[in-house]
Design an enzyme around this catalytic site. Structure first.
Site, PDB file in Angstrom:
ATOM      1  N   VAL A   8       0.872  -1.177   0.000  1.00 22.17           N
ATOM      2  CA  VAL A   8       0.000   0.000   0.000  1.00 22.17           C
ATOM      3  C   VAL A   8       0.904   1.219   0.000  1.00 22.17           C
ATOM      4  O   VAL A   8       2.078   1.155   0.369  1.00 22.17           O
ATOM      5  CB  VAL A   8      -0.952   0.039   1.217  1.00 22.17           C
ATOM      6  N   SER A   9       0.353   2.366  -0.417  1.00 19.04           N
ATOM      7  CA  SER A   9       1.171   3.568  -0.576  1.00 19.04           C
ATOM      8  C   SER A   9       1.323   4.376   0.703  1.00 19.04           C
ATOM      9  O   SER A   9       2.324   5.050   0.902  1.00 19.04           O
ATOM     10  CB  SER A   9       0.581   4.460  -1.678  1.00 19.04           C
ATOM     11  N   THR A  10       0.309   4.349   1.584  1.00 19.45           N
ATOM     12  CA  THR A  10       0.347   5.174   2.789  1.00 19.45           C
ATOM     13  C   THR A  10      -0.094   4.373   4.003  1.00 19.45           C
ATOM     14  O   THR A  10      -0.713   3.307   3.887  1.00 19.45           O
ATOM     15  CB  THR A  10      -0.577   6.396   2.658  1.00 19.45           C
TER      16      THR A  10
END
Length: 198
Positions: A8-10
């Site tokens: 996931v990015s964040t």
């Protein structure tokens, strides 16, 4: 052996959906990253690649979890090939252990890269159009014109940056910028340029 990889990015996002799908596909172990796919330094992915053995499979829930552009995806696919391993994407139904799966992977990688390029260009065009209309872009200013005047008066009265920051609930860096610039250089909440506000 199937090795899973989730990303996931964040911190606000969760890998739960990906992990459920990877576990159902028989993956063990599963490595994870919380980082943008555009970053080349992904500790979880590096661990997964270091762990995989000849004949093994690197499994992801979706193609874009592995990489954000064609070059990155190709590099990873080439590294797996050199190790005698393969790649599986559950959502797209890709398995590079077959010639058809390899071709589909390469084609989808090209299309994914093309789509990302189109999105970036549309975003840039939208920003240019907004600037041409006089729209102010960037983060929302932290101080109103009245607060800037009050903060400046406090600083002129020898108040410390820490005291001013605490008074207005902002970071000290905001106060330091205020100290180093003229009031006319400060960005206000209003859309009008600061020089017109004075």
């Amino acid at each position: 052996m199937r090795i899973g990889y989730a990303r996931v990015s964040t911190e606000d996002q969760t890998t739960d959906l990906q992990l459920d799908a990877l576990k159902a596909a028989g993956c063990h172990p599963i490595f994870q990253d919380t980082i943008s796919g555009a970053s080349r330094k992904r500790a979880g992915l590096e661990q997964a690649l270091a762990t995989i053995k000849p004949g093994g499979r690197l499994v992801v829930w979706k193609l874009d979890r592995l990489g954000r552009d064609f070059r990155d995806l190709n590099d990873i696919a080439d590294e797996l090939h050199a190790r005698g391993a393969h790649f599986i994407s559950l959502t797209e139904g890709i398995d590079t252990s077959s010639p058809v799966g390899e071709v589909i992977f390469r084609l989808l990688s090209v299309f994914a890269d093309f789509e990302r390029g189109v999105i970036i260009e549309r975003t840039r065009a939208g920003l240019r159009a907004a600037r041409a209309r006089g729209v102010r872009l960037g983060r929302r200013p932290k101080l109103t014109p009245e607060q800037v005047a009050e903060a400046s008066a406090m600083l002129a009265g020898k108040a410390s940056a820490e005291e001013v920051a605490q008074q207005f609930g902002v970071d000290r860096s905001t106060v330091y910028r205020l100290k180093s610039r003229r009031i006319s250089d400060i960005t206000f909440r209003d859309e009008e340029p600061a020089s017109q506000m004075l």
